[in-house]
Design an enzyme around this catalytic site. Sequence first.
Site: not given
Length: 436
Positions: A87, A167, A174, A189, A193
């Site tokens: 990620h 989320d 947010r 967040s 996932k």
Amino acid sequence: MSVEPFDAVDVIRAKRDGGVVPEPALRWMVDAYTRGYVSDAQMASFAMAVFQRGMQRDEIRVLTDAMIASGERMSFASLGKKTVDKHSTGGVGDKITLPLAPLVASFGVAVPQLSGRGLGHTGGTLDKLESIPGWRASLSNEEMFAQMQSDVGAVICAAGSGLAPADKKLYALRDVTGTVEAIPLIASSIMSKKIAEGTDALVLDVKFGSGAFMQDIDRARELARTMVELGTDSGVATTALLTDMNVPLGRAIGNANEVRESVEVLAGGGPADVRDLTIALAREMLALAGQPDADVEKALDDGRAMDSWKRMIRAQGGDPDAVLPTARETHVVTADVDGVVTRMDALPFGIAAWRLGAGRARADDPVVFEAGIDLHAKPGDVVAAGQPLFTLSAADDARFARALDALDGAWEIGDPSDTGAAGHGAASLVRERITA
């Protein structure tokens, strides 16, 4: 009607006053918000309290786990091979997922890369890949499994709506309440996932600098450590690389042009910074998958990674040999003096590409695949007056003016005798490696 075991106001007050929210109350807060009992206003107040007061490690773990529990949790245990994901927190010209996933898969490792779309100045992996004719981002879980089980090994696709729905709801809140930057909320967040996805291991590319979400290196380091702790506490082997995003990554910023550059890397070429970061992340991923001595450079140079790329694109309906979209309109910016490029700020280049049509202002906006910027020089390069510095591409030449406005003052050309400036481009992108 059943009686709720906690009150949202009590949870908000506890965090507002700097206290630790008890685990049962925090789990309830997430569940009650997901099912609509806790209102947006109450959750916004709680998010602001977290922004101002922070959270302890165990609180962040509970928050993340509660968001995972709001939806499905996938498992790749039946694949019979290691799974490892990556990620990135996003940046300008960050196309690393494209060459990285097939490169790692060429070593027999499964790569379940659930990716997103761009918003604002940061590009989206799915948008880039959709510039390939026929390629599709939406796959069922069964299609994902089959693709990883086969000789393809890697899959890059959109995350299903069933993963961490809490989320998705909290993220949208947010975004409009000034609490996006809260590190506990960012970390939970991202990691909710990734953990729900079911991967065995995860490598994080946490960027800092002008074009990054976290411009300050200390805040980026805190985010990286928080996410590594969350992964570790959840049984996912997790490491992070802290990488520099002050200068655009590679020489292509956009969609179709970033695919072209990724293919160059898969062919053993491409810009040195893109190749080097791809190799560094591949080594991390393969080490976590039990192959610390894998020769990733050889796999790029001998065609194995390219073969893996072509299998992956074909498996999702794309034609890896198809001609990619090219822009009807271009505008070249040239150097006005002789010298060396001393600065090229990532953020203005990301904004300019967005204004050219490569990005979107709203989640449902279309992107223009052929729009973007191609850099002909980077910091450290010597240039002559009149030499092209970069080319803007768009479907409509009316877009050039606002893109050029964004780029005003975004780069500098200095005296070639300034050795400090000439060496600017030599610094390693990877500043730190963070482990549990």
